[in-house]
Design an enzyme around this catalytic site. Sequence first.
Site, short mmCIF file in Angstrom:
data_model
loop_
_atom_site.label_atom_id
_atom_site.label_comp_id
_atom_site.label_asym_id
_atom_site.label_seq_id
_atom_site.Cartn_x
_atom_site.Cartn_y
_atom_site.Cartn_z
N GLU A 47 0.92 -1.61 -0.13
CA GLU A 47 -0.48 -0.27 -0.05
C GLU A 47 1.06 1.03 -0.24
O GLU A 47 2.07 1.19 0.86
CB GLU A 47 -0.65 -0.33 1.20
CG GLU A 47 -1.64 1.49 1.17
CD GLU A 47 -2.37 1.25 2.59
OE1 GLU A 47 -4.06 1.42 2.51
OE2 GLU A 47 -1.59 0.68 3.93
N LYS A 119 -9.57 1.40 -1.98
CA LYS A 119 -9.64 0.60 -0.74
C LYS A 119 -11.44 1.45 -0.69
O LYS A 119 -12.08 2.45 -0.27
CB LYS A 119 -8.74 1.20 -0.13
CG LYS A 119 -8.53 0.97 1.32
CD LYS A 119 -7.02 2.00 2.72
CE LYS A 119 -7.00 1.01 3.50
NZ LYS A 119 -5.94 1.33 4.36
N CYS A 160 -5.43 -3.91 2.98
CA CYS A 160 -4.34 -3.08 4.19
C CYS A 160 -6.33 -3.01 5.45
O CYS A 160 -6.27 -3.75 5.23
CB CYS A 160 -4.16 -1.92 4.56
SG CYS A 160 -3.13 -0.96 5.91
#
Length: 291
Positions: A47, A119, A160
């Site tokens: 990320e 995300k 994440c």
Amino acid sequence: MSETGTRFVAACAQMRTGRDVNANIDAAARLIREAKDGGAHYVQTPEMTNILVRSREELFAAILPENACPALAAFQELARGMGLWLHLGSLAVRLEGERAANRAFVIDPEGEIVARYDKIHMFDVDLPNGESWRESATYRPGETAIVADLPWGRLGLTICYDVRFPTLHRALAENGASVLAAPAAFTKQTGEAHWHVLLRSRAIETGSFVIAAAQGGRHEDGRDTYGHSLIVDPWGKVLAELDHAEPGVILAEIDLAESAAARKRIPALENGRRFGLLPPSEPTRLHEVGA
């Protein structure tokens, strides 16, 4: 190993991304070349491969829209030149209205983008050690789960904090993903407590390989990330780990037939059922007896 059928070599490039986009591109490129030299067919970066900075003003001074992003163009050229499947765990790219996207890119060996993923889950938390994070103040959350077809099988994309939401991973697996990607910049505090168990859980629950390239160490903006990039098999076994927070590369041989075998052995995806939920009933009242 030949990159045919269900078998390939996967690699994670662990980084310590800083403030300088060009320096970060160079650092990632060195690790990607190392992975390729080690036999990798697919390489994943963490990320925020292009920049990791706490200051919102500094971030927006450094990033550009996707169609002008120098990091994306450089990595497309690198993938093309190396004949490599390159998965950028995410880049910060500028959107309209002083917002950014935390966006993953899967790039094929021709340098073409075959998948993008923004995300979904924003890391808005206050940690016990005083750290406070509000990703939603800067980044626009995604709204769509994404899978990408690789030559060996289907890849499910996450980033994440998404790892804490098992329904996303189940949806990806139910839609054919036998590999789940979890590139991250996990904080040191939460990583020490939860990184391994979360990644192994997502693998076991879905009968999938999990590949997780991480940021690691003390960054220029003062944050500490956990490192410990992992590749986990569908039975929850750690196939490869970078057992520290320094930049580096791990590789593992992947055979997606093992995912099919694990799902046959424990058919949790097949056995899952939809269900309703009743509201709580009236609490039982206890009556005192006597004086």
